[in-house]
Scaffold this motif. Sequence first.
Motif, PDB file in Angstrom:
ATOM      1  N   LYS A 109       6.900  -4.884  12.080  1.00 51.03           N
ATOM      2  CA  LYS A 109       6.597  -3.692  12.887  1.00 51.03           C
ATOM      3  C   LYS A 109       5.651  -2.760  12.152  1.00 51.03           C
ATOM      4  N   LEU A 110       5.794  -2.691  10.829  1.00 55.24           N
ATOM      5  CA  LEU A 110       4.878  -1.875  10.039  1.00 55.24           C
ATOM      6  C   LEU A 110       3.450  -2.388  10.160  1.00 55.24           C
ATOM      7  N   PHE A 111       3.286  -3.718  10.121  1.00 53.17           N
ATOM      8  CA  PHE A 111       1.955  -4.303  10.266  1.00 53.17           C
ATOM      9  C   PHE A 111       1.387  -4.050  11.667  1.00 53.17           C
ATOM     10  N   PHE A 112       2.236  -4.126  12.685  1.00 42.16           N
ATOM     11  CA  PHE A 112       1.765  -3.840  14.040  1.00 42.16           C
ATOM     12  C   PHE A 112       1.323  -2.389  14.166  1.00 42.16           C
ATOM     13  N   ALA A 113       2.072  -1.480  13.575  1.00 45.06           N
ATOM     14  CA  ALA A 113       1.698  -0.068  13.629  1.00 45.06           C
ATOM     15  C   ALA A 113       0.362   0.165  12.925  1.00 45.06           C
ATOM     16  N   ASP A 114       0.183  -0.499  11.781  1.00 45.97           N
ATOM     17  CA  ASP A 114      -1.087  -0.372  11.061  1.00 45.97           C
ATOM     18  C   ASP A 114      -2.234  -0.960  11.870  1.00 45.97           C
ATOM     19  N   ALA A 115      -1.981  -2.086  12.547  1.00 45.21           N
ATOM     20  CA  ALA A 115      -3.025  -2.716  13.362  1.00 45.21           C
ATOM     21  C   ALA A 115      -3.414  -1.839  14.549  1.00 45.21           C
ATOM     22  N   ALA A 116      -2.445  -1.082  15.064  1.00 46.44           N
ATOM     23  CA  ALA A 116      -2.727  -0.240  16.229  1.00 46.44           C
ATOM     24  C   ALA A 116      -3.560   0.978  15.877  1.00 46.44           C
ATOM     25  N   MET A 117      -3.507   1.415  14.627  1.00 42.18           N
ATOM     26  CA  MET A 117      -4.256   2.604  14.220  1.00 42.18           C
ATOM     27  C   MET A 117      -5.761   2.367  14.352  1.00 42.18           C
ATOM     28  N   GLY A 118      -6.446   3.364  14.786  1.00 41.07           N
ATOM     29  CA  GLY A 118      -7.886   3.250  14.935  1.00 41.07           C
ATOM     30  C   GLY A 118      -8.324   2.996  16.352  1.00 41.07           C
ATOM     31  N   GLY A 119      -7.382   2.627  17.210  1.00 39.67           N
ATOM     32  CA  GLY A 119      -7.718   2.472  18.623  1.00 39.67           C
ATOM     33  C   GLY A 119      -7.561   3.795  19.347  1.00 39.67           C
ATOM     34  N   SER A 120      -7.662   3.764  20.642  1.00 37.73           N
ATOM     35  CA  SER A 120      -7.495   4.987  21.432  1.00 37.73           C
ATOM     36  C   SER A 120      -6.302   4.816  22.360  1.00 37.73           C
ATOM     37  N   VAL A 121      -6.564   4.315  23.561  1.00 36.26           N
ATOM     38  CA  VAL A 121      -5.472   4.110  24.510  1.00 36.26           C
ATOM     39  C   VAL A 121      -4.503   3.052  23.986  1.00 36.26           C
ATOM     40  N   LYS A 122      -5.024   1.977  23.444  1.00 35.62           N
ATOM     41  CA  LYS A 122      -4.158   0.925  22.921  1.00 35.62           C
ATOM     42  C   LYS A 122      -3.304   1.416  21.766  1.00 35.62           C
ATOM     43  N   MET A 123      -3.854   2.307  20.941  1.00 34.54           N
ATOM     44  CA  MET A 123      -3.095   2.799  19.803  1.00 34.54           C
ATOM     45  C   MET A 123      -1.824   3.498  20.260  1.00 34.54           C
ATOM     46  N   TRP A 124      -1.966   4.450  21.165  1.00 29.60           N
ATOM     47  CA  TRP A 124      -0.794   5.203  21.617  1.00 29.60           C
ATOM     48  C   TRP A 124       0.186   4.325  22.380  1.00 29.60           C
ATOM     49  N   ALA A 125      -0.338   3.412  23.196  1.00 31.00           N
ATOM     50  CA  ALA A 125       0.544   2.516  23.937  1.00 31.00           C
ATOM     51  C   ALA A 125       1.329   1.616  22.976  1.00 31.00           C
ATOM     52  N   ALA A 126       0.646   1.095  21.951  1.00 30.10           N
ATOM     53  CA  ALA A 126       1.310   0.212  21.004  1.00 30.10           C
ATOM     54  C   ALA A 126       2.359   0.954  20.179  1.00 30.10           C
ATOM     55  N   LEU A 127       2.021   2.132  19.701  1.00 29.00           N
ATOM     56  CA  LEU A 127       2.963   2.894  18.873  1.00 29.00           C
ATOM     57  C   LEU A 127       4.192   3.317  19.683  1.00 29.00           C
ATOM     58  N   LEU A 128       3.982   3.758  20.904  1.00 29.83           N
ATOM     59  CA  LEU A 128       5.115   4.141  21.746  1.00 29.83           C
ATOM     60  C   LEU A 128       5.983   2.934  22.079  1.00 29.83           C
ATOM     61  N   ALA A 129       5.343   1.802  22.350  1.00 29.84           N
ATOM     62  CA  ALA A 129       6.109   0.592  22.654  1.00 29.84           C
ATOM     63  C   ALA A 129       6.914   0.133  21.445  1.00 29.84           C
ATOM     64  N   LEU A 130       6.329   0.229  20.240  1.00 30.36           N
ATOM     65  CA  LEU A 130       7.053  -0.139  19.028  1.00 30.36           C
ATOM     66  C   LEU A 130       8.283   0.745  18.834  1.00 30.36           C
TER      67      LEU A 130
END
Length: 497
Positions: free
Chosen positions: A407-428
């Motif tokens: 999950k830590l790696f997924f959160a790091d991968a999501a950083m730097g995006g825009s809409v996908k970043m927030w969607a991914a972090l909230l889903a995690l």
Amino acid sequence: MLPFYYNIPFICIFLCMIGGIVMPLQKSGKRSVRWTEVICFVVFGLFAALCLILTAQGESFSYKMGHFPAPWGNELFVGPLDAMLCALFALVLGLSLLGGEVTMHADILPQKQSFYCTMMCMTLASLLALTTTNDMFTGYVFMEISTLAACAIVMAKDTGEMVAATIRYLILSLLGSGLFLIGLAMLYCITGHLLMPQLLQRILLLSESGTYHIPLTVVCGLMALGLGIKSSMFPFYAWLPPAHGGATTGASAVLSGLVLKGYIVFLIRIFYRVFSISVVRSLNVTDILFVFGILGMILGSVMAIREEHSKRMLAYSSVAQIGYIFMGLGLGTDVGVMAAFFQIMAHAVTKPLLFLCVGRLSELRHHEKDFALLRGSAHEDKMAGVGFTVGGLSMVGIPLLTGFTAKLFFADAAMGGSVKMWAALLALALSSVLNARYYIPAMFAIWAKPEAGQPDKNMQANRGFTVAAVILTACVVLLGTAAVPVVRIIQLELSML
């Protein structure tokens, strides 16, 4: 002259297939299981050695089958990550057989146990081939071998419920295979090739010229959809809980922990070695996978919360965990794919551990499956209780365990995006809370003071289960605390593609 270690992938695939052929010749199911376990551990040792060699040399290689040149020949392509995945698959399959052997002898008729081992050998051969093949049609052939072997493993329990589950599994899986085959036929018509390197060159030229944009989008979409159906991507999961939740314990561990991953690994190879990840992004396929992944993460956990049957709960949990992988692929970046690969490995060790532990606890309650009837069962087999607790906490995302690291790696991968970043972090975040909602009550139930159900007084110690549970528990902790070498191997291979 080629170095000897170039032959290891072919030797291992051939060994598994020969093993599958000779298993029915064994006089007893117990002997067949022993030989299958030996094959698994031999394959694990060979691929582990190959992984170390390729990592030390920073090397990957192509192995031409029969030494026929392209485009007529058949090839294997193996890098450090491929070797590591094959080693992990072989180890986990062997441990699943070892840990679920007692249940297998109880659930499967003696005359069918050798054929069950044949299907396990074919399953391992398919996983190795899907992970190393450099030829699209060979990949399709082993997809079908994997499907038929998985159906046979599900139906080995030989009850009306499992026959119905197998038919549902077969229908949906063949739908996925059909979609993939249509895409493959279209791709061959467009490019005239089936080997991945030649396909990649041709598709890059077509992408640069802007021709065949819509057909390539359809091809990529059909392949992703077909493999998504076969790997239980949301919303194509309906076949999974009845099949995985009702099969014998070792089969459930293999089906959920390994078989689903083989299709996903093959899909990632197609993305990188056939289309290239940049072309896949330009076709917007990653956006669709991202949406399906997010939905699977949330709704798979919601369905698991509502389930009282222990093995079906774990099956619904697999829908959520597969959602993590597709979310990582949907990010469309190397960091996201790295996180997806790590999640593949994390789930490959954690979910078999959970299935084996639930199977063992169920034995202690006269094969009852509901958590209400498993209350206090962990006190009768401490290793089963500890294994389930460690696996459950890993799924929740407790630090020092592999689920948290993923999950830590997924959160790091999501950083730097825009809409996908927030969607991914909230889903995690939401998925972690939902995971806790059904795993923690299950842990409390198995460790609580017994109120319903009594242990089977005739139940003997299961050494095979204990060994398998100890090793898988150690893998869950090791992947969580020493993930750096694994990540380096993943990054090394992605840099070669």
